[in-house]
Design an enzyme around this catalytic site. Structure first.
Site, PDB file in Angstrom:
ATOM      1  N   LYS A   1      52.366  35.765  33.160  1.00 40.76           N
ATOM      2  CA  LYS A   1      51.864  34.409  33.389  1.00 40.76           C
ATOM      3  C   LYS A   1      52.580  33.402  32.494  1.00 40.76           C
ATOM      4  O   LYS A   1      53.124  33.740  31.434  1.00 40.76           O
ATOM      5  CB  LYS A   1      50.344  34.362  33.141  1.00 40.76           C
TER       6      LYS A   1
ATOM      7  N   ARG B   1      45.901  44.314  36.107  1.00 42.38           N
ATOM      8  CA  ARG B   1      46.769  44.018  37.254  1.00 42.38           C
ATOM      9  C   ARG B   1      48.125  43.577  36.713  1.00 42.38           C
ATOM     10  O   ARG B   1      48.221  42.560  36.012  1.00 42.38           O
ATOM     11  CB  ARG B   1      46.128  42.906  38.100  1.00 42.38           C
TER      12      ARG B   1
END
Length: 498
Positions: A438, A473
């Site tokens: 991210k 994830r």
């Protein structure tokens, strides 16, 4: 026949007389009730689902579900293991009317007399009825043996919040045999220390088996079928490349493959459900046919109910919804009908608005994420999705600044505790985190390219696991599987020492 009805919150009791052939019910138009469920004959989970449907059709409006437990049989031990849970509901039925409805459901589902405490396809017991104590020759409320049964107490506790939020719940606590209420009684029975032992396991039903998710951290590998995803957009749009990547992730240790055909990166343009299906279905079918997938799970990453429905019909095992039902008004009802686990993620707005200044305003990010996630859980349960099929995701990177993401990674226990104030069942749900590559990791580590953020991802995953995450994830499966193994080994060693 004499029926004793005690309204304990008001500290008075009434003795009602009736003829032998009928009874007088004393109750308000709406009463909150708790009903326990048990099954150990046939398809136990289907028995639960069928009984819940029949209850709803009979005027029992279910509002909360406990977790799902597989338990060893009690009293008569030479019989199959049980599934146990409980629900809170609101009904206009009087206590004996309610009893009659539940007995009819039991009979219609094949329960016959049998031996007491013996095998049964379904067992439905009234644990609480409003604020009343009821004693008659056919009904005792509270149920007389609640207090000695962990397999009843555990799902009953799930239906409460750690904060007592109503007079009715306060009354239930006052009816406990312990001076500290239901919480004190549960602790004296052993409380959370009982869960995970051979006699009682908290489980999530998936792919024809019961998943005890707390035993190890599961790794979810990401398969993006989009041309514009932030990390690997365009790499796996062909079936051949997608299958090759899945084979690689499985060989590296992935437990779940999460397939997404719609980008949800900030400012991503939304495509239609039809276009999403065109991208998704050929790859989904090919992946499910892979021999390597026999023991693995496939999740579909979508916020469209039609996509979720078609994917599950093709064989997908989970629905992963970044909007938790907010971007498609039919999603929660659809998931309820699909009977698969549902990953509900926290996000404000949609991908085009989630990073707006309004959606980035938090006074206490962990508390507010917990509150907003619980609101989505509540809507899901009212739509018919039981708590035992819900997985929670705090939404790292969605409607969050860098500092918010860091607070969430270090504050997962706080999120669970905040949710527990409203629902202990929801606080026990499996927790998924998705920090992989991210942008906030790039900002911290000065890594503008997403592919350069894998070491930072491993650090984030490690922090999350130690904070209680059950599923991670990730894009880079190999390195994160190693990190997960080390974290799990450390946690196991810690539990042994305790």
């Amino acid at each position: 026949m004499i029926i004793y009805v005690t309204f304990t919150a008001a500290s008075f009791c009434s003795i009602l007389h009736s003829a032998v052939d009928h009874s007088v019910e004393v109750h308000s138009p709406d009463q909150e009730v708790v009903i326990a469920l048990g099954s150990n004959v046939g398809d136990r989970l289907n028995n639960f689902n069928q009984s819940l449907q029949l209850m709803r059709k009979s005027g029992i409006h279910i509002t909360k579900h406990g977790c799902l437990y597989e338990t060893a049989p009690a009293y008569v031990t030479d019989q199959p293991r049980f599934l146990n849970s409980a629900v809170r509901a609101v009904t206009k039925l009087g206590p004996h009317e309610l009893l009659g409805v539940l007995k009819t459901i039991e009979r219609n589902m094949g329960r016959s007399g049998g031996i007491r405490y013996g095998p049964r396809p379904i067992d439905l017991d009234i644990l609480f009825y409003g604020k009343y104590q009821i004693g008659s020759d056919i009904l005792t409320v509270p149920h007389e043996r609640i207090w000695e049964r962990p397999f009843v107490m555990a799902p009953l506790m799930d239906l409460l919040g750690s904060v007592i939020d109503s007079d009715t719940v306060a009354c239930w606590h006052s009816l406990s045999t312990d001076s500290d209420g239901l919480f004190g009684l549960w602790e004296k029975l052993g409380g959370e220390s009982l869960i995970g032992k051979e006699g009682m396991k908290r489980v999530l039903p998936i792919r024809n088996h019961l998943w005890e998710w707390s035993k190890k951290t599961s790794v979810m590998g990401i398969l993006n079928l989009t041309p514009d995803s932030f990390s690997d957009g365009g790499k796996f749009v062909s079936v051949q490349n997608a299958v090759s990547h899945v084979r690689s992730m499985i060989s590296e240790g992935a437990d779940i493959i999460d397939i997404g055909a719609q980008s949800t990166r900030p400012m991503a343009s939304r495509i239609s459900a039809e276009e999403e299906l065109d991208r998704l279905i050929p790859v989904l079918e090919a992946v499910l046919e892979m021999p390597e997938m026999e023991e693995k799970l496939v999740s579909v990453d979508t916020f469209y109910s039609d996509v979720a429905s078609e994917a599950v019909k093709k064989g997908a095992h989970l629905v992963n919804d970044v909007s938790a039902g907010q971007l498609d008004p039919n999603m929660l009802k659809m998931v309820a009908s699909l009977d698969v686990p549902y990953i509900a993620m926290h996000m404000r707005g949609d991908p085009t608005t989630m990073q707006s200044s309004d959606n980035l305003q938090y006074s206490d990010v962990c508390s507010q994420v917990a509150s907003e996630l619980f609101s989505r859980v509540k809507d899901a349960e009212l739509s018919g999705v039981p708590a035992w099929r819900i997985i929670l995701d705090p939404g790292i990177g969605f409607s969050k600044k860098t500092e918010h993401n860091l607070d969430i990674l270090t504050g997962l226990p706080v999120i669970r505790l905040e949710i527990a104030k409203r629902s202990l069942a929801a606080s026990h749900a499996p927790l998924l985190i998705g920090p992989s590559r991210k942008r906030f990791l790039g900002e911290i580590c000065n890594r503008p390219a997403a592919s350069g953020r894998d070491p930072a991802t491993i650090a984030s995953v490690t922090a999350g696991i130690f904070g209680g995450a059950n599923i991670v994830r990730v894009h880079n499966v190999r390195d994160n599987v190693d990190a997960v193994k080390v974290c799990d080994a450390m946690l196991k060693e810690r539990s042994i020492q305790l």
